[in-house]
Design an enzyme around this catalytic site. Structure first.
Site, PDB file in Angstrom:
ATOM      1  N   ARG A 242      -6.282  -0.091  -7.665  1.00  0.00           N
ATOM      2  CA  ARG A 242      -6.739   0.923  -6.714  1.00  0.00           C
ATOM      3  C   ARG A 242      -6.844   2.237  -7.459  1.00  0.00           C
ATOM      4  NH1 ARG A 242      -4.254   1.473  -1.028  1.00  0.00           N
ATOM      5  NH2 ARG A 242      -6.335   2.245  -0.576  1.00  0.00           N
TER       6      ARG A 242
ATOM      7  N   ARG B 192       0.837  -1.194   0.000  1.00  0.00           N
ATOM      8  CA  ARG B 192       0.000   0.000   0.000  1.00  0.00           C
ATOM      9  C   ARG B 192       0.871   1.242   0.000  1.00  0.00           C
ATOM     10  NH1 ARG B 192       1.592   1.969   4.152  1.00  0.00           N
ATOM     11  NH2 ARG B 192       0.358   3.856   3.722  1.00  0.00           N
TER      12      ARG B 192
ATOM     13  N   ASN C 162      -6.309  12.269   0.081  1.00  0.00           N
ATOM     14  CA  ASN C 162      -5.481  11.523   1.009  1.00  0.00           C
ATOM     15  C   ASN C 162      -6.378  10.649   1.866  1.00  0.00           C
ATOM     16  OD1 ASN C 162      -2.757  10.984   1.988  1.00  0.00           O
ATOM     17  ND2 ASN C 162      -3.455  11.908   3.897  1.00  0.00           N
TER      18      ASN C 162
ATOM     19  N   ASP D 180      -2.441  10.962  -2.251  1.00  0.00           N
ATOM     20  CA  ASP D 180      -2.559   9.964  -3.309  1.00  0.00           C
ATOM     21  C   ASP D 180      -2.817  10.605  -4.660  1.00  0.00           C
ATOM     22  OD1 ASP D 180      -3.411   8.759  -0.594  1.00  0.00           O
ATOM     23  OD2 ASP D 180      -2.904   7.038  -1.840  1.00  0.00           O
TER      24      ASP D 180
HETATM   25  C1  LIG Z   1       3.079   8.217   0.538  1.00  0.00           C
HETATM   26  S1  LIG Z   1       1.503   7.967  -0.050  1.00  0.00           S
HETATM   27  C2  LIG Z   1       0.752   7.272   1.346  1.00  0.00           C
HETATM   28  C3  LIG Z   1      -0.720   7.428   1.275  1.00  0.00           C
HETATM   29  O1  LIG Z   1      -1.311   6.167   0.986  1.00  0.00           O
HETATM   30  C4  LIG Z   1      -2.213   5.863   2.001  1.00  0.00           C
HETATM   31  O2  LIG Z   1      -3.324   5.196   1.535  1.00  0.00           O
HETATM   32  P1  LIG Z   1      -3.370   3.580   1.656  1.00  0.00           P
HETATM   33  O3  LIG Z   1      -2.822   3.206   2.998  1.00  0.00           O
HETATM   34  O4  LIG Z   1      -4.859   3.288   1.486  1.00  0.00           O
HETATM   35  O5  LIG Z   1      -2.538   3.089   0.506  1.00  0.00           O
HETATM   36  C5  LIG Z   1      -2.589   7.198   2.566  1.00  0.00           C
HETATM   37  O6  LIG Z   1      -3.515   7.872   1.753  1.00  0.00           O
HETATM   38  C6  LIG Z   1      -1.268   7.880   2.588  1.00  0.00           C
HETATM   39  O7  LIG Z   1      -1.299   9.246   2.717  1.00  0.00           O
END
Ligand SMILES: CSC[C@H]1O[C@H](OP(=O)(O)O)[C@H](O)[C@@H]1O
EC number: 5.3.1.23
Length: 341
Positions: free
Chosen positions: A86, A49, A238, A228
């Site tokens: 995603r 992720r 985000n 994101d």
């Molecule tokens: C450095 S980008 C990290 C960003 O990704 C996370 O989402 P997810 O855990 O669902 O992939 C989150 O939005 C973070 O800010």
């Protein structure tokens, strides 16, 4: 393919491995990833992720498939399958576009491997530059706050927002960090807390609904979050809960920064309304589910609204910390982000 090592991704003897982030912090389990189906499943389950890490992982997988002899046509089809894994993380889309361009080369196998290796190396460099620009904003002794996980687990380098915070710590600025646990999947409580302990960053874990009280008490001096996808007008997507944090910061006059590589800017999004927001399974809200455990506390058939992200309007942002520098409201209004994407 070179042997590459990041916190959540690595290649060794030509094989790709993904650190299963759903098992952290209790277990560190590396999973070999050989097929597109395996990569898609890992991304959807958030075993892999974080927008940059997702984009790099997808391209490393395509490079691996090229190295084992898949055809150009198959690789192009697989790129589109990965793109859908995603929808919000624009780094996935941008990186796949770079890989698709590489696959047009006559020697597409070598070009695919070179492309994936270059994307990896670029992200390491982008993270370092973001950290340097952002850490310069941090004053001695500040109490910082962050949301979700934006460290090495989410990138190929030191991270975005957490990379900034860690560098300020390393520079001896005597910072302390409030870590939002970040419901529903607890990226803060599980992943950022784990990274802070690895890095020696003094932190305290809070529930998301406690940030307001800390700001009211004057115990938050500056907030750094990741992203994101950033629209051309500076609105950004985000992890859900970022918008409410920005509103609180605005009310309490706490400086609020978004930290992201310039590749997170999407010129196709004029403003935040154009950013696709991923909706996820209701069980994530009805309880906790994943490698770290399974407990459902809501009624099994409780109707659920579970957007994985929200959009923060540019008006609530103090500064945009990119690898190219720090931009303020006037810079963004003057079109500073139009040079990227
Ligand atoms: C450095 S980008 C990290 C960003 O990704 C996370 O989402 P997810 O855990 O669902 O992939 C989150 O939005 C973070 O800010």
């Amino acid at each position: 393919m070179k042997n590459l090592t990041a916190l959540s991704l690595k290649t060794a003897q030509g094989l790709l491995y993904v650190l299963d982030q759903t098992l952290l912090p209790q277990q560190q389990r590396w999973l070999a990833c050989r097929t597109v189906a395996e990569m898609v499943a890992m991304i959807k389950a958030l075993q892999l992720r974080g927008a940059p890490a997702i984009g790099i992982g997808a391209c490393l997988l395509l490079a691996y498939r090229a190295s084992v002899g898949d055809s150009r046509q198959q690789l192009l089809l697989d790129a589109e399958v990965l793109r859908a894994a995603r929808p919000t993380a624009v780094n996935l889309m941008n990186n796949l576009d770079s890989m698709i361009a590489a696959l047009q080369q006559p020697d597409f196998k070598a070009a695919a491997i070179a492309c994936a290796e270059q994307l990896f190396a670029e992200d390491v460099a982008l993270c370092q530059r973001m950290a340097e620009h952002g850490a310069a904003l941090v004053q001695q002794g500040e109490q910082l706050l962050t949301h979700c996980n934006t460290g090495g687990l989410a990138t190929a380098g030191v991270g975005t927002a957490l990379g900034v915070i860690n560098l300020a710590h390393q520079q001896g600025k005597n910072i302390r960090l409030w870590v939002d646990e970040t419901r529903p999947l607890l990226q803060g409580g599980r992943l950022t807390a784990w990274e802070c302990q690895q890095l020696g960053i003094p932190y305290q874990l809070i529930c998301d609904n406690m940030a307001a009280m800390l700001m009211a008490r004057g115990q938050v001096d500056r907030i750094f979050v990741g992203s994101d996808r950033i629209a051309v007008n500076g609105d950004f997507a985000n992890k859900v809960g970022t918008y409410s944090l920005a509103v609180l910061a605005h009310y309490h006059k706490v400086p609020f920064y978004v930290v992201a590589p310039h590749t997170t800017v999407d010129l196709a999004c004029a403003d935040g309304s154009a950013i696709p927001i991923e909706q996820r399974h209701g069980d994530e809200v009805r309880g906790v589910s994943g490698g770290f455990g399974q407990a459902i506390w809501a009624p099994q058939d409780a109707p659920v609204f579970n957007p994985a992200f929200d959009v923060t309007p540019a008006a609530l942002v103090t500064g945009w910390v990119l690898d190219t520098g720090v931009y303020n409201q006037a810079d963004i209004a003057a079109g500073a982000l139009q040079q990227f994407g």
